[in-house]
Design an enzyme around this catalytic site. Structure first.
Site, mmCIF file in Angstrom:
data_model
loop_
_atom_site.group_PDB
_atom_site.id
_atom_site.type_symbol
_atom_site.label_atom_id
_atom_site.label_comp_id
_atom_site.label_asym_id
_atom_site.label_seq_id
_atom_site.Cartn_x
_atom_site.Cartn_y
_atom_site.Cartn_z
ATOM 1 N N GLU A 1 9.567 1.000 10.629
ATOM 2 C CA GLU A 1 10.856 2.152 10.406
ATOM 3 C C GLU A 1 9.846 3.159 10.571
ATOM 4 O OE1 GLU A 1 13.880 1.438 9.869
ATOM 5 O OE2 GLU A 1 13.806 -0.374 9.015
ATOM 6 N N GLY B 1 6.724 4.834 8.465
ATOM 7 C CA GLY B 1 5.827 5.969 8.650
ATOM 8 C C GLY B 1 6.366 6.568 9.838
ATOM 9 N N GLY C 1 2.919 4.567 13.710
ATOM 10 C CA GLY C 1 3.559 3.027 13.975
ATOM 11 C C GLY C 1 2.913 2.403 15.331
ATOM 12 N N GLU D 1 9.766 15.549 15.396
ATOM 13 C CA GLU D 1 10.103 15.472 14.231
ATOM 14 C C GLU D 1 9.386 16.518 13.366
ATOM 15 O OE1 GLU D 1 8.811 12.040 11.854
ATOM 16 O OE2 GLU D 1 10.858 11.708 11.070
ATOM 17 N N GLU E 1 3.706 7.894 15.320
ATOM 18 C CA GLU E 1 2.399 7.909 15.882
ATOM 19 C C GLU E 1 1.464 6.688 15.261
ATOM 20 O OE1 GLU E 1 0.769 11.723 15.039
ATOM 21 O OE2 GLU E 1 -1.276 10.908 15.506
ATOM 22 N N LYS F 1 0.941 -1.080 -0.248
ATOM 23 C CA LYS F 1 0.068 -0.185 0.107
ATOM 24 C C LYS F 1 0.983 1.321 0.022
ATOM 25 C CE LYS F 1 -1.752 3.109 2.613
ATOM 26 N NZ LYS F 1 -1.919 4.081 1.900
ATOM 27 N N CYS G 1 13.381 10.361 7.252
ATOM 28 C CA CYS G 1 13.362 10.114 8.791
ATOM 29 C C CYS G 1 14.501 10.174 9.495
ATOM 30 C CB CYS G 1 12.978 8.665 8.627
ATOM 31 S SG CYS G 1 13.915 7.807 7.561
HETATM 32 P P1 NAD Z 1 2.375 8.343 7.974
HETATM 33 O O1 NAD Z 1 2.654 7.456 9.214
HETATM 34 O O2 NAD Z 1 1.280 9.398 8.060
HETATM 35 O O3 NAD Z 1 1.840 7.275 6.732
HETATM 36 C C1 NAD Z 1 2.378 6.284 6.297
HETATM 37 C C2 NAD Z 1 1.711 5.161 5.674
HETATM 38 O O4 NAD Z 1 0.725 4.720 6.575
HETATM 39 C C3 NAD Z 1 0.813 5.652 4.353
HETATM 40 O O5 NAD Z 1 0.776 4.788 3.597
HETATM 41 C C4 NAD Z 1 -0.583 5.973 5.260
HETATM 42 O O6 NAD Z 1 -1.685 5.699 4.399
HETATM 43 C C5 NAD Z 1 -0.590 4.826 6.199
HETATM 44 N N1 NAD Z 1 -1.509 4.900 7.265
HETATM 45 C C6 NAD Z 1 -2.066 6.079 7.600
HETATM 46 N N2 NAD Z 1 -2.785 5.577 9.148
HETATM 47 C C7 NAD Z 1 -2.707 4.364 9.039
HETATM 48 C C8 NAD Z 1 -3.500 3.342 9.910
HETATM 49 N N3 NAD Z 1 -4.224 3.633 10.863
HETATM 50 N N4 NAD Z 1 -3.106 2.031 9.748
HETATM 51 C C9 NAD Z 1 -2.309 1.688 8.636
HETATM 52 N N5 NAD Z 1 -1.507 2.434 7.731
HETATM 53 C C10 NAD Z 1 -1.977 3.845 7.886
HETATM 54 O O7 NAD Z 1 3.769 8.812 7.325
HETATM 55 P P2 NAD Z 1 3.995 9.737 6.403
HETATM 56 O O8 NAD Z 1 3.455 11.109 6.714
HETATM 57 O O9 NAD Z 1 3.704 9.186 5.125
HETATM 58 O O10 NAD Z 1 5.649 9.767 6.079
HETATM 59 C C11 NAD Z 1 6.480 10.376 7.051
HETATM 60 C C12 NAD Z 1 6.748 9.587 8.151
HETATM 61 O O11 NAD Z 1 7.509 8.538 7.683
HETATM 62 C C13 NAD Z 1 7.799 10.272 8.864
HETATM 63 O O12 NAD Z 1 7.581 10.286 10.562
HETATM 64 C C14 NAD Z 1 9.148 9.777 8.860
HETATM 65 O O13 NAD Z 1 10.149 9.785 9.680
HETATM 66 C C15 NAD Z 1 8.899 8.348 8.500
HETATM 67 N N6 NAD Z 1 9.779 7.730 7.623
HETATM 68 C C16 NAD Z 1 10.323 6.676 8.185
HETATM 69 C C17 NAD Z 1 11.577 5.843 7.636
HETATM 70 C C18 NAD Z 1 12.476 4.913 8.283
HETATM 71 O O14 NAD Z 1 13.091 4.279 7.472
HETATM 72 N N7 NAD Z 1 12.583 5.022 9.560
HETATM 73 C C19 NAD Z 1 11.844 6.047 6.234
HETATM 74 C C20 NAD Z 1 11.007 7.162 5.619
HETATM 75 C C21 NAD Z 1 9.746 7.933 6.446
#
Ligand code: NAD
Length: 510
Positions: A259, A237, A242, A394, A240, A183, A293
């Site tokens: 991650e 992602g 996660g 962040e 929060e 997804k 991230c």
């Molecule tokens: P996000 O957590 O808002 O969304 C990530 C994904 O989760 C999206 O596909 C979103 O549609 C999905 N999602 C949202 N709500 C959900 C739920 N309740 N259940 C399941 N899936 C859900 O993050 P974002 O804004 O897309 O990305 C930015 C974040 O990602 C930052 O916090 C960044 O640090 C993190 N990130 C981490 C890494 C790493 O390797 N540690 C790499 C890239 C980004």
């Protein structure tokens, strides 16, 4: 382009492109111009269940998990060949839909993604058997460990590195023999769709091995996390989301790798070579507008070199050029969305209210060409204390918090004083000193005299609330395997069995 001429993207389920059951589509935007680029299927829970079911059937009765490692590796190498041949199409979508600059897309994101895919194609051939040291007590036996695929993997990715994150998910999962439902983030589905289209065009994967579902995270993500047919969730992602995923996946005790976010420290030592450390600190913070991230967004600068360092850092940061992503002269493109821009603006306000000094204050560009994009130039706050929100939370934007330090021990202590632990940087002319500091930092990756370099052979992931598990290297492959111990007793008679004298000696022979 008129609305009718725009591409409409369907769901990819069981090896076929298919309309979503409710026939609903969402626009995918160009964050630099606000233009609609395409329409993308909006899956509901039932569509997601269809994709899960396809992956389940492919895993339980299809050839992919049973294939020899060598054969899987050969097919994955052919898939990487096909992706390499069409990499320009992927790069162009990463610019248009993700706001990635031309230089970053063509010199980094796409070639690195292909390199990482190739790494897992190679690892796919590795023998899944491992010997266990021979034992003679309680009886002579032959023991070995077999690595097997976990099963159906639900994979959820963010918008900041859409292609790379898709590769980090599907390549190790497929290499280990799993079946996948991917997804992508709602803002940036286009390069992942292209990735799957190219794989589909090769005709190399059996139906159902790879499925792609676009749609809202709350609906699609939730279905993936709660379905009893899904064995593992791999999520990248925010911390929060996660946390929520860990909770929802707990109802069926899924394997989970996460991650998550970061607020990484970048520590300049007093013997650092400033030319490199200053540019390295700009790279650490402002690469992709800080929408990474592991960005080094808390910069620790020694008091003894502070004035010289800061004067040059601010001067060079003020010359970073905003522009359209496709323009080869652009250093920074737009932020991903209007809401991300508001978040950044709000944190700048918070920093001012907390009493930090805006040594460089982010501005909106006046160029009319950029008027419809989500643009803001770099901000550098000095006089930051580590407990301030701008140093703890962040921001995910081009905002740097600079903390002046006198004692290195104190800088290390402050560097570790965060809920996160994804990455860190250390800059010093002495490798011995730098390694000494790296050893004390609570982070999954520490770069010395460098930043953001991801090594396909090395693990990547977070300490503390930055995640669970590791991606890349053999660690990344093993995160997609179950480990089975097989014990074969080698003694010839039943009386020689360890258990015979415990349970059965009174019964006698029959
Ligand atoms: P996000 O957590 O808002 O969304 C990530 C994904 O989760 C999206 O596909 C979103 O549609 C999905 N999602 C949202 N709500 C959900 C739920 N309740 N259940 C399941 N899936 C859900 O993050 P974002 O804004 O897309 O990305 C930015 C974040 O990602 C930052 O916090 C960044 O640090 C993190 N990130 C981490 C890494 C790493 O390797 N540690 C790499 C890239 C980004």
């Amino acid at each position: 382009m008129s609305d009718q001429e725009l591409l409409t993207h369907q769901l990819y389920i069981n090896g076929q492109w298919r309309a979503p059951r409710q026939e609903q589509y969402d626009p995918a935007y160009d964050p630099a111009t606000g233009q609609v680029l395409a329409h993308v299927a909006k899956a509901n829970a039932e569509d997601t269940r269809d994709a899960i079911h396809a992956a389940r059937t492919a895993f339980d009765s299809g050839p992919w998990p049973q294939m020899s490692p060598g054969e899987r590796s050969r097919l994955l190498h052919q898939i990487v060949d096909a992706l390499e041949a069409r990499q320009g199409e992927i790069a162009d979508l990463e610019m248009a839909n993700g706001g990635c600059t031309w230089r970053k897309a063509y010199l980094m994101d796409i070639p690195v993604g292909l390199l990482h895919f190739r790494h897992f194609a190679k690892l796919a051939a590795s023998e899944p058997l491992e010997a266990v040291p021979q034992i003679t007590f309680p009886a002579l036996s032959y023991n070995f460990v077999r690595r097997e695929p976990i099963g159906v993997c639900g994979q959820i990715i963010p918008w900041n590195f859409p292609f790379l994150m898709a590769v980090w998910k599907i390549a190790p999962a497929l290499a280990a023999g799993n079946c996948v439902v991917l997804k992508p983030a709602s803002y940036t589905p286009l390069s992942a769709l292209k990735l799957v289209e190219i794989i589909h065009d090769t005709g190399l994967l059996p139906p159902g091995v790879l499925n792609l579902i676009t749609g809202p995270g709350g609906v699609v993500g939730n279905e993936l996390c709660t379905s009893p047919l899904v064995d593992k969730i791999a999520f990248t992602g925010s911390t929060e989301v996660g946390r929520q995923i860990m909770q929802t996946a707990a109802s069926t005790v899924k394997k989970v790798t996460l991650e998550l976010g970061g607020k990484s420290p970048n520590i300049i030592l007093d013997d650092a070579e400033l030319d490199i450390a200053i540019d390295g600190s700009l790279w650490a913070t402002f690469m992709h507008n800080g929408q990474a991230c592991e960005s080094g967004t808390r910069l620790f600068v020694p008091g003894s070199r502070y004035d010289e360092f800061m004067e040059r850092l601010i001067d060079r940061a003020s010359k970073i050029k905003l522009g359209l992503p496709a323009d080869g002269n652009t250093d920074l493109g737009p932020l991903i969305s209007a809401s991300q821009l508001r978040t950044v603006e709000n944190y700048i306000k918070v920093g001012l209210e907390e009493g930090a000094t805006p040594a460089l204050l982010g501005q909106h560009p006046t160029d009319p060409e950029l008027a419809h994009g989500h643009y803001i130039s770099p901000t550098i706050f000095t006089n930051v204390r580590n407990e301030m929100r701008i140093a703890q939370e962040e921001i995910f934007g081009p905002v740097l918090a600079v903390i002046k330090y006198d004692s290195l021990e104190d800088a290390i202590k402050q560097a570790n004083d965060t809920i996160y632990g994804l990455a860190a940087g250390v800059w010093s002319a002495s490798l011995e000193r730098a390694i000494g500091v790296a050893n004390k930092l609570r982070a999954g990756t520490v770069w010395i005299n460098d930043y953001h370099i991801i090594n396909a052979e090395a693990p990547f992931g977070g300490y503390k609330q930055s995640g669970v598990g590791r991606e890349l290297g053999t660690w990344g492959l093993h995160a997609y395997t179950e480990v089975k111990h097989i014990h074969a007793d080698l003694s010839r008679t039943r009386q020689a069995r360890f258990w015979y004298d415990i349970l059965l000696p009174q019964i006698g022979e029959s």
